[in-house]
Each structure stands twice: as structure tokens, then as C-alpha cells.
Motif scaffolding. Structure first.
Motif, PDB file in Angstrom:
ATOM      1  N   PRO A  70      -4.313   6.563  -5.935  1.00  0.00           N
ATOM      2  CA  PRO A  70      -4.188   6.254  -4.512  1.00  0.00           C
ATOM      3  C   PRO A  70      -4.826   7.265  -3.578  1.00  0.00           C
ATOM      4  O   PRO A  70      -5.286   6.892  -2.491  1.00  0.00           O
ATOM      5  N   THR A  71      -4.856   8.545  -3.928  1.00  0.00           N
ATOM      6  CA  THR A  71      -5.450   9.545  -3.031  1.00  0.00           C
ATOM      7  C   THR A  71      -6.934   9.304  -2.861  1.00  0.00           C
ATOM      8  O   THR A  71      -7.461   9.307  -1.738  1.00  0.00           O
ATOM      9  N   ALA A 101      -7.710   5.907  -1.012  1.00  0.00           N
ATOM     10  CA  ALA A 101      -7.512   5.959   0.439  1.00  0.00           C
ATOM     11  C   ALA A 101      -8.755   6.455   1.169  1.00  0.00           C
ATOM     12  O   ALA A 101      -8.889   6.250   2.381  1.00  0.00           O
ATOM     13  N   TRP A 138       2.540   1.892  -3.420  1.00  0.00           N
ATOM     14  CA  TRP A 138       1.618   2.431  -4.435  1.00  0.00           C
ATOM     15  C   TRP A 138       1.233   3.866  -4.113  1.00  0.00           C
ATOM     16  O   TRP A 138       1.119   4.700  -5.011  1.00  0.00           O
ATOM     17  N   GLN A 139       1.023   4.179  -2.833  1.00  0.00           N
ATOM     18  CA  GLN A 139       0.715   5.548  -2.448  1.00  0.00           C
ATOM     19  C   GLN A 139       1.870   6.494  -2.807  1.00  0.00           C
ATOM     20  O   GLN A 139       1.646   7.613  -3.249  1.00  0.00           O
ATOM     21  N   ARG A 140       3.079   6.026  -2.608  1.00  0.00           N
ATOM     22  CA  ARG A 140       4.254   6.865  -2.849  1.00  0.00           C
ATOM     23  C   ARG A 140       4.516   7.058  -4.346  1.00  0.00           C
ATOM     24  O   ARG A 140       4.925   8.135  -4.787  1.00  0.00           O
ATOM     25  N   PRO A 196       2.412   6.060  -7.679  1.00  0.00           N
ATOM     26  CA  PRO A 196       1.331   5.435  -8.463  1.00  0.00           C
ATOM     27  C   PRO A 196       1.852   4.930  -9.807  1.00  0.00           C
ATOM     28  O   PRO A 196       2.815   5.470 -10.368  1.00  0.00           O
ATOM     29  N   TRP A 252       0.835  -1.203   0.000  1.00  0.00           N
ATOM     30  CA  TRP A 252       0.000   0.000   0.000  1.00  0.00           C
ATOM     31  C   TRP A 252       0.873   1.258   0.000  1.00  0.00           C
ATOM     32  O   TRP A 252       0.630   2.199  -0.766  1.00  0.00           O
ATOM     33  N   ARG A 253       1.881   1.290   0.846  1.00  0.00           N
ATOM     34  CA  ARG A 253       2.762   2.456   0.919  1.00  0.00           C
ATOM     35  C   ARG A 253       3.495   2.682  -0.398  1.00  0.00           C
ATOM     36  O   ARG A 253       3.644   3.823  -0.856  1.00  0.00           O
TER      37      ARG A 253
END
Length: 212
Positions: A130-131, A134, A44-46, A48, A41-42
Motif C-alpha cells: 500500500p505505501t 499510494a 488495506w492501507q491500515r 496489508p 482503501w483505508r
């Protein structure tokens, strides 16, 4: 090897949600607690992923890292083994998702999308980024929410799945799923069902599974 997967969001009274919790919550929590889940998850968030049409067409420097990121995202957003086992009745033969969760649902109270060799949650998350992802409750398409939790989460779901015209066009390009005539997309169905459940004061069950 081929597979078929489904993602469904169904509406239920709080009593039914409470009954489903004993079967589904431990499996959902086990998927969330997977040792690699938070790292995936981290990552992909960091960073995309780019347009999916470029994923396997580029070669050269950075190709191995890019492939690793793609596979990490796919593992993150694929149905989990624990939920698969519970929904297929392998852990408790008295519980089967088709009969105990989805049976008897009307079109108005449920969103269901089925695809061969594709995952609906993967396509949705890639489409919205990702934004926005979330903001969605639960973990990668799986959740159990009471009626109160549905109403409380609706503003966040609306922010995640409401688009200006240019945003909608971009999201549709990034949604790689093929839909049949009249079939509802992952960009539309979840918000429709969320709003309907909030109006009816119902809870929601979200389950992503392999069907075969």
C-alpha cells in the motif's frame, strides 16, 4: 463463472487526452466515488494482506475477518462497472476502448496485460504494497494525465516501481500473475511506458476493464 480482464497504459498527445476526458473521466470519478471505495482503501492501507499463498489455506480464529479483507481488496482493485460500461460502448456506441484508445499503439508507447480470471492491478498492488501503491496517480489503475502531469508524476512512479534486489525478489513472489514467454510484467511495463511518455512529452491513459 470465468472472465477475462485487461489493464492498459497508452500514450497520447494532449489533444487526444482532452478528447478522451469527456468519455472516461466521469466513469473514473464514479468508481472513485463509490461509497465503499475509501473504506476499502483505508482498510488495506491500515492492514496489508499477507502472502497470497496463505489467503485460503488458514483456518480457525480470524478466518472470517481475513476472508472479508481479501474480498474487500479484490473489490477495491477490480475494474469498475462504470469504466467497463464506457469502454465496452454500452453508454456511447460511438466510443469503444479497443478502437478509440488502444488501436494503433506501438509496443513502445503502450503496456497491455490480459489475464483470465485475474486482475493485473490487484496483483501489482499486492506485489508492491500500500505505501508504494499510494504513490501512483489516479485510482487503482485508472487515470488520464496530460504530458505535464506525466512528467510531474514520474518521480513518484519511479519511487513506487524501482526496487533494490531483495525488494524486487519479494515483489515478484507476491505477483501471482502467470506471464507468457517474453511478456512484460506489471512490475516493469508501467514504469517503462511512463518514462517513454515523459521523454516524448506525451500524456497517458490508464484503463482496467473486463473484456468478457
Amino acid at each position: 463463472m470465468g472472465f477475462m480482464s485487461a489493464w492498459a497504459i497508452s500514450s497520447h498527445t494532449d489533444d487526444v487526452i482532452a478528447g478522451l476526458s469527456a468519455h472516461l473521466l466521469p466513469a473514473m470519478r464514479a468508481g472513485r466515488a463509490h461509497p465503499e471505495a475509501e473504506r476499502r482503501w483505508r482498510d488495506w492501507q491500515r492492514e496489508p494482506l499477507p502472502d497470497h499463498r496463505t489467503w485460503y489455506s488458514r483456518v480457525g480464529e480470524g478466518g472470517e475477518a481475513r476472508t472479508s479483507a481479501i474480498e474487500s481488496f479484490r473489490a477495491l482493485t477490480a475494474p469498475g462497472d462504470h469504466v467497463d460500461d464506457v469502454c465496452a460502448g454500452r453508454e456511447d456506441p460511438s466510443f469503444y476502448v479497443l478502437d478509440d484508445v488502444w488501436e494503433g499503439q506501438s509496443d513502445d508507447s503502450m503496456f497491455l496485460t490480459v489475464h483470465r480470471k485475474e486482475y493485473a492491478v490487484s496483483a501489482l498492488f499486492h506485489a508492491i504494497g500500500p505505501t508504494r501503491a499510494a504513490l501512483l496517480p489516479g485510482w487503482c489503475g485508472t487515470f488520464l494525465l496530460t504530458a505535464a502531469q506525466v512528467r510531474e508524476s514520474l518521480p513518484d512512479v519511479e519511487r513506487a516501481l524501482t526496487f533494490a534486489p531483495a525488494e524486487r525478489e519479494a515483489a515478484e513472489v507476491r505477483d501471482w500473475l502467470d506471464y507468457g514467454e517474453g511478456e512484460e510484467s506489471v512490475l516493469d511495463g508501467p514504469l517503462r511506458v511512463w518514462r517513454a511518455a515523459a521523454r516524448a512529452r506525451l500524456g497517458l491513459c490508464g484503463v482496467a476493464v473486463h473484456l468478457c
